[in-house]
Design a protein around this motif. Structure first.
Motif, mmCIF file in Angstrom:
data_model
loop_
_atom_site.group_PDB
_atom_site.id
_atom_site.type_symbol
_atom_site.label_atom_id
_atom_site.label_comp_id
_atom_site.label_asym_id
_atom_site.label_seq_id
_atom_site.Cartn_x
_atom_site.Cartn_y
_atom_site.Cartn_z
ATOM 1 N N ASP A 1 39.658 52.947 29.624
ATOM 2 C CA ASP A 1 38.657 52.818 30.687
ATOM 3 C C ASP A 1 38.882 51.528 31.473
ATOM 4 O O ASP A 1 38.770 51.504 32.701
ATOM 5 N N PHE A 2 39.193 50.462 30.756
ATOM 6 C CA PHE A 2 39.427 49.163 31.394
ATOM 7 C C PHE A 2 40.643 49.233 32.319
ATOM 8 O O PHE A 2 40.609 48.735 33.453
ATOM 9 N N GLN A 3 41.706 49.866 31.848
ATOM 10 C CA GLN A 3 42.902 50.001 32.672
ATOM 11 C C GLN A 3 42.621 50.818 33.926
ATOM 12 O O GLN A 3 43.075 50.466 35.027
ATOM 13 N N LYS A 4 41.880 51.908 33.770
ATOM 14 C CA LYS A 4 41.537 52.737 34.931
ATOM 15 C C LYS A 4 40.717 51.938 35.942
ATOM 16 O O LYS A 4 40.917 52.048 37.154
ATOM 17 N N MET A 5 39.787 51.135 35.436
ATOM 18 C CA MET A 5 38.951 50.339 36.321
ATOM 19 C C MET A 5 39.792 49.352 37.123
ATOM 20 O O MET A 5 39.610 49.213 38.346
ATOM 21 N N PHE B 1 31.908 50.222 31.442
ATOM 22 C CA PHE B 1 31.991 49.245 32.526
ATOM 23 C C PHE B 1 31.348 49.766 33.807
ATOM 24 O O PHE B 1 31.495 50.938 34.154
ATOM 25 N N GLU B 2 30.655 48.874 34.502
ATOM 26 C CA GLU B 2 30.131 49.149 35.836
ATOM 27 C C GLU B 2 30.777 48.159 36.806
ATOM 28 O O GLU B 2 30.740 46.944 36.579
ATOM 29 N N VAL B 3 31.377 48.673 37.868
ATOM 30 C CA VAL B 3 31.943 47.804 38.897
ATOM 31 C C VAL B 3 30.806 47.362 39.810
ATOM 32 O O VAL B 3 30.107 48.194 40.392
ATOM 33 N N LEU B 4 30.610 46.053 39.927
ATOM 34 C CA LEU B 4 29.507 45.519 40.728
ATOM 35 C C LEU B 4 29.903 45.314 42.184
ATOM 36 O O LEU B 4 29.119 45.586 43.094
#
Length: 232
Positions: free
Chosen positions: A90-94, A69-72
Motif C-alpha cells: 500500500d505504501f509503495q502504491k501511494m 494511509f490517507e493522502v492529505l
C-alpha cells in the motif's frame, strides 16, 4: 509520564475492537440484463507477531486512500489505521501515485497485526527520507511506535502519547519466552539501531517495551520517548 494500564482499561477508553486483518474482494456480473455486485470480506491470517491497541480508523479524510494511509495533500500523508501484511505494498502504491510525500502524520495509530511487515514498512519509510509527526492530542500505540521511529526526522506535540507493550506471536509466545540474543529479539534491537538509536538506547527501549506483558500497556509522553530517540 510513565503510566502502566491494563489493556482492557485502555481499550475501553479507545473503544477497541478485536484485532484482525481483512481482505476485501469485489466481483460484478450481468444476469438477465441486471448488473450485480458482490463484495466479500475474508479474515486473513497474519504470520507475524501482533502488537495492536484499538482498531477504530482515525477520522481523517484525505484526497486518496491506500490501505491504512490517507493522502492529505501533495506532500503529506497520514497513517490512520492498523498495518498488516499488505501495508508495505500500500505504501509503495501511494508513493507511486504521490511521489512528493515528505511527511507522514500519525494522529491515531493503533499498531499492527503483522510485526514482520511492519518493520519492513518502517525501513521503507526511512529509505524514502520521510519525516514522521504526531500532532496535538495524537496517539501512537504498540507497533505503530516503530513506524514513528522510522522517520528521517521525528517530531511530536507536547501532549502526544505513545503506548508500548510486549509483542505476541501466533503461538502465544512473548519476548521473554526467547533468549535475549535470539534472532527474534535481536531483530527489534537491530531495527532501532537502523533507525538511529545508539546501541545502549536501542537495548534500553526494547527492554522498556517488554517490561509490560502483551495484555498490559505502558503509556509514555513525548518527553519519555525523547530519552531514547532524538526528536525535533
Amino acid at each position: 509520564m510513565l503510566r502502566r494500564l491494563a489493556l482492557p482499561a485502555l481499550c475501553a477508553l479507545l473503544a477497541c475492537q478485536p484485532a484482525s486483518a481483512r481482505e476485501v474482494s469485489t466481483r460484478t456480473w450481468v444476469e438477465d440484463g441486471v448488473t450485480w455486485t458482490e463484495t466479500t470480506t475474508v479474515e486473513v491470517f497474519e504470520p507475524g507477531s501482533e502488537r495492536i491497541v484499538g482498531l477504530t480508523r482515525a477520522d481523517v479524510q484525505g484526497v486518496a486512500s491506500f490501505g491504512p494511509f490517507e493522502v492529505l495533500d501533495g506532500t503529506r500523508a497520514a497513517l490512520v489505521a492498523e498495518t498488516d501484511s499488505y501495508s508495505p505494498a500500500d505504501f509503495q502504491k501511494m508513493l507511486r501515485a504521490h511521489p512528493g510525500i515528505r511527511v507522514l502524520e500519525m494522529p491515531d495509530c493503533p499498531g499492527t497485526v503483522d510485526d514482520f511487515a511492519n518493520l519492513r514498512l518502517g525501513r521503507m519509510i526511512r529509505a524514502q527520507g520521510i519525516a514522521t509527526h504526531v500532532p496535538e492530542h495524537g496517539s501512537v500505540r504498540s507497533g505503530a511506535v516503530e513506524l514513528f521511529l522510522a522517520g528521517a526526522t521525528r517530531s511530536a506535540a507536547p501532549d502526544a502519547s505513545f503506548v508500548v507493550h510486549a509483542w505476541l506471536d501466533e503461538d502465544g509466545r512473548e519476548p521473554d519466552d526467547f533468549a535475549a540474543n535470539d534472532p527474534v529479539n535481536r531483530a527489534y534491537v537491530d531495527y532501532y539501531r537502523e533507525m538511529g538509536l545508539p546501541a545502549d538506547k536501542a537495548a534500553a527501549f526494547y527492554a522498556l517495551t517488554n517490561s509490560v506483558p502483551h495484555e498490559d500497556v505502558l503509556m509514555l509522553g513525548t518527553g519519555d520517548l525523547q530519552k531514547f530517540a532524538a526528536l525535533n
